[in-house]
Design a protein around this motif. Structure first.
Motif, PDB file in Angstrom:
ATOM      1  N   VAL A  44       0.574  -1.272  -0.418  1.00  0.00           N
ATOM      2  CA  VAL A  44       0.019   0.348   0.050  1.00  0.00           C
ATOM      3  C   VAL A  44       0.924   1.152   0.225  1.00  0.00           C
ATOM      4  O   VAL A  44       1.940   1.014   0.752  1.00  0.00           O
ATOM      5  N   SER A  45       0.192   2.404  -0.512  1.00  0.00           N
ATOM      6  CA  SER A  45       0.970   3.098  -0.712  1.00  0.00           C
ATOM      7  C   SER A  45       1.340   3.755   0.752  1.00  0.00           C
ATOM      8  O   SER A  45       0.830   4.513   1.226  1.00  0.00           O
ATOM      9  N   LYS A  46       2.558   4.456   1.190  1.00  0.00           N
ATOM     10  CA  LYS A  46       3.422   5.231   2.245  1.00  0.00           C
ATOM     11  C   LYS A  46       2.562   6.410   2.216  1.00  0.00           C
ATOM     12  O   LYS A  46       3.357   7.485   2.361  1.00  0.00           O
ATOM     13  N   ASP A  47       1.492   6.848   1.813  1.00  0.00           N
ATOM     14  CA  ASP A  47       1.170   8.507   2.526  1.00  0.00           C
ATOM     15  C   ASP A  47      -0.771   8.074   3.564  1.00  0.00           C
ATOM     16  O   ASP A  47      -0.527   7.289   3.684  1.00  0.00           O
ATOM     17  N   LYS A  48      -0.917   9.047   2.821  1.00  0.00           N
ATOM     18  CA  LYS A  48      -2.365   9.585   3.531  1.00  0.00           C
ATOM     19  C   LYS A  48      -3.253   8.874   3.331  1.00  0.00           C
ATOM     20  O   LYS A  48      -4.365   8.221   4.066  1.00  0.00           O
ATOM     21  N   ASN A  49      -3.144   8.421   1.937  1.00  0.00           N
ATOM     22  CA  ASN A  49      -4.786   7.518   1.183  1.00  0.00           C
ATOM     23  C   ASN A  49      -4.279   5.984   1.675  1.00  0.00           C
ATOM     24  O   ASN A  49      -5.059   5.765   1.605  1.00  0.00           O
ATOM     25  N   LYS A  50      -3.517   5.430   1.770  1.00  0.00           N
ATOM     26  CA  LYS A  50      -3.087   4.330   2.547  1.00  0.00           C
ATOM     27  C   LYS A  50      -4.191   3.203   1.045  1.00  0.00           C
ATOM     28  O   LYS A  50      -4.722   2.429   0.873  1.00  0.00           O
ATOM     29  N   VAL A  51      -3.364   3.637  -0.102  1.00  0.00           N
ATOM     30  CA  VAL A  51      -3.783   3.385  -1.792  1.00  0.00           C
ATOM     31  C   VAL A  51      -3.606   1.411  -1.862  1.00  0.00           C
ATOM     32  O   VAL A  51      -2.124   2.111  -1.613  1.00  0.00           O
ATOM     33  N   PRO A  52      -3.394   0.674  -2.169  1.00  0.00           N
ATOM     34  CA  PRO A  52      -3.831  -0.791  -2.697  1.00  0.00           C
ATOM     35  C   PRO A  52      -2.662  -0.610  -3.653  1.00  0.00           C
ATOM     36  O   PRO A  52      -3.318  -0.298  -4.779  1.00  0.00           O
ATOM     37  N   LEU A  53      -1.830  -0.713  -4.211  1.00  0.00           N
ATOM     38  CA  LEU A  53      -1.023  -1.012  -5.034  1.00  0.00           C
ATOM     39  C   LEU A  53      -0.408  -2.130  -5.636  1.00  0.00           C
ATOM     40  O   LEU A  53      -0.764  -2.455  -6.789  1.00  0.00           O
ATOM     41  N   ARG A  54      -0.147  -3.261  -4.915  1.00  0.00           N
ATOM     42  CA  ARG A  54      -0.292  -4.242  -5.582  1.00  0.00           C
ATOM     43  C   ARG A  54      -0.636  -5.787  -5.017  1.00  0.00           C
ATOM     44  O   ARG A  54      -0.127  -5.674  -3.233  1.00  0.00           O
ATOM     45  N   ILE A  55      -1.394  -6.354  -5.911  1.00  0.00           N
ATOM     46  CA  ILE A  55      -1.010  -7.751  -4.564  1.00  0.00           C
ATOM     47  C   ILE A  55      -0.825  -9.115  -5.080  1.00  0.00           C
ATOM     48  O   ILE A  55      -1.511  -8.987  -6.671  1.00  0.00           O
ATOM     49  N   LYS A  56      -0.547 -10.296  -3.951  1.00  0.00           N
ATOM     50  CA  LYS A  56       0.200 -11.345  -4.816  1.00  0.00           C
ATOM     51  C   LYS A  56       0.243 -12.282  -4.723  1.00  0.00           C
ATOM     52  O   LYS A  56       0.384 -12.434  -2.924  1.00  0.00           O
ATOM     53  N   ALA A  57      -0.658 -13.567  -4.770  1.00  0.00           N
ATOM     54  CA  ALA A  57      -0.973 -14.443  -4.701  1.00  0.00           C
ATOM     55  C   ALA A  57      -0.555 -16.053  -4.684  1.00  0.00           C
ATOM     56  O   ALA A  57      -0.411 -16.139  -6.131  1.00  0.00           O
ATOM     57  N   ASP A  58       0.223 -16.746  -3.617  1.00  0.00           N
ATOM     58  CA  ASP A  58       0.607 -18.407  -4.599  1.00  0.00           C
ATOM     59  C   ASP A  58      -1.115 -18.655  -4.181  1.00  0.00           C
ATOM     60  O   ASP A  58      -0.890 -18.826  -2.834  1.00  0.00           O
ATOM     61  N   LEU A  59      -1.704 -19.546  -5.149  1.00  0.00           N
ATOM     62  CA  LEU A  59      -2.777 -20.386  -4.769  1.00  0.00           C
ATOM     63  C   LEU A  59      -2.698 -21.038  -5.157  1.00  0.00           C
ATOM     64  O   LEU A  59      -1.698 -22.729  -5.758  1.00  0.00           O
ATOM     65  N   ALA A  60      -3.509 -22.007  -5.142  1.00  0.00           N
ATOM     66  CA  ALA A  60      -3.596 -23.586  -4.715  1.00  0.00           C
ATOM     67  C   ALA A  60      -2.810 -24.057  -5.972  1.00  0.00           C
ATOM     68  O   ALA A  60      -2.652 -24.982  -6.268  1.00  0.00           O
ATOM     69  N   VAL A  61      -3.367 -23.394  -7.030  1.00  0.00           N
ATOM     70  CA  VAL A  61      -2.924 -23.580  -9.021  1.00  0.00           C
ATOM     71  C   VAL A  61      -2.897 -22.690  -9.313  1.00  0.00           C
ATOM     72  O   VAL A  61      -3.432 -22.014  -9.030  1.00  0.00           O
ATOM     73  N   GLY A  62      -0.837 -22.415  -9.237  1.00  0.00           N
ATOM     74  CA  GLY A  62      -0.702 -21.023 -10.420  1.00  0.00           C
ATOM     75  C   GLY A  62      -0.665 -20.286  -9.340  1.00  0.00           C
ATOM     76  O   GLY A  62      -0.414 -19.902  -8.580  1.00  0.00           O
ATOM     77  N   SER A  63      -0.262 -18.557 -10.162  1.00  0.00           N
ATOM     78  CA  SER A  63      -0.504 -17.735  -8.856  1.00  0.00           C
ATOM     79  C   SER A  63      -1.002 -16.343  -9.583  1.00  0.00           C
ATOM     80  O   SER A  63      -1.091 -16.706 -10.585  1.00  0.00           O
ATOM     81  N   LEU A  64      -1.320 -15.551  -8.714  1.00  0.00           N
ATOM     82  CA  LEU A  64      -2.444 -14.312  -8.800  1.00  0.00           C
ATOM     83  C   LEU A  64      -1.930 -13.411  -8.580  1.00  0.00           C
ATOM     84  O   LEU A  64      -1.374 -12.732  -7.178  1.00  0.00           O
ATOM     85  N   ARG A  65      -1.801 -11.805  -9.749  1.00  0.00           N
ATOM     86  CA  ARG A  65      -1.258 -10.236  -8.605  1.00  0.00           C
ATOM     87  C   ARG A  65      -2.204  -9.732  -9.418  1.00  0.00           C
ATOM     88  O   ARG A  65      -2.821  -9.401 -10.518  1.00  0.00           O
ATOM     89  N   ALA A  66      -2.234  -9.026  -8.725  1.00  0.00           N
ATOM     90  CA  ALA A  66      -3.084  -7.469  -9.464  1.00  0.00           C
ATOM     91  C   ALA A  66      -2.148  -6.681  -8.717  1.00  0.00           C
ATOM     92  O   ALA A  66      -1.619  -5.785  -7.826  1.00  0.00           O
ATOM     93  N   ASP A  67      -2.473  -5.789  -9.859  1.00  0.00           N
ATOM     94  CA  ASP A  67      -1.625  -4.833 -10.078  1.00  0.00           C
ATOM     95  C   ASP A  67      -3.099  -2.808 -10.131  1.00  0.00           C
ATOM     96  O   ASP A  67      -3.916  -2.836 -10.746  1.00  0.00           O
TER      97      ASP A  67
END
Length: 259
Positions: free
Chosen positions: A220-243
């Protein structure tokens, strides 16, 4: 592969006892995320929108989260999800939560009304035509309101690498104790340039979706907004990334280190 579940699990962020002086968000804030599967395959999109509303004569924020698959994945695993949370503008305590999802044929249609005073959750499972009343923990959050509640109560100045924070959340029909570890700061390359970020490790339930408890990483951004910038996950099958792909209506300046 539950692409929007990932977005909203990451919204289950931090419970800190010191509130920041200024709200981190307001009416009109909007985020869009792009999803990719196993590092290269476009998986879908998700959005979060904050609106003003009234519920039982109370002024509330109405947040709507949507998620859907796109491209090739849509043809063999179609996702259409909608999450809604109505929460108090001052306390950010939720009064109503809606989860209406279709994830590859796995469907849920649940509406929850919270009695924060008496610590009750009134659950209406519309798919199965079942209603129930569940005792909740004090100051319970839903999976969407949590993100906004903690953005307003995150004291980043006192966080140290390795610190763990906990949160009580109600998910579907049960209380859920959530734990998260702070991993430190990182300058993150984004579509908008390099952004100073805070890195976290949420603990999730290993099993059908996630490979293990420590499968998820959140920036999350280090500012007053706390914006979610990126999420990464190891799934049971494969992986997922959100930007984070687009945004508007931020309450505070979005700080970019280098464009």
């Amino acid at each position: 592969m539950k692409n929007t579940l990932l977005i909203f699990v990451t919204m289950l962020v931090m419970q800190i006892s010191f509130a920041q002086q200024e709200p981190a968000f307001g009416k009109g804030e909007w985020f869009k995320f792009k999803m990719s599967y196993s590092g290269f395959l476009k998986a879908g999109n998700a959005t979060l929108t904050v609106n003003d509303s009234k519920l039982n004569n109370k002024d509330v924020y109405h947040v709507v989260g949507k998620g859907w698959t796109t491209g090739m994945i849509k043809w063999f695993f179609k996702v259409e999800d909608r999450y809604e949370s109505y929460f108090d503008k001052k306390t950010t305590m939720p009064y109503k939560f809606v989860r209406n999802i279709d994830e590859g044929g796995h469907t849920k249609d649940i509406e929850i009304k919270f009695d924060q005073k008496n610590n009750k959750a009134y659950v209406n499972d519309k798919k199965h035509n079942e209603k129930s009343v569940v005792n909740t923990r004090p100051n319970i959050q839903d999976m969407v309101s949590t993100f906004y509640y903690l953005r307003n109560n995150l004291d980043t100045g006192n966080l140290k690498s390795g610190d763990e924070v906990r949160l009580d959340m109600f998910f579907d029909k049960e209380n859920y104790g959530f734990k998260l570890r702070y991993l430190g700061e990182e300058v993150l390359n984004t579509d908008f340039g390099k952004v100073q970020s805070l890195k976290f490790r949420p603990y999730v339930m290993a099993g059908r979706v996630f490979k293990e408890e420590e499968s998820l990483t959140l920036w999350v951004s280090k500012d007053k907004n706390k914006v979610p910038l990126r999420i990464k996950a190891d799934l049971a099958v494969g992986s997922l990334r959100a930007d984070l792909a687009a945004f508007k209506g931020l309450k505070h300046p979005f700080k970019i280190v280098v464009r």
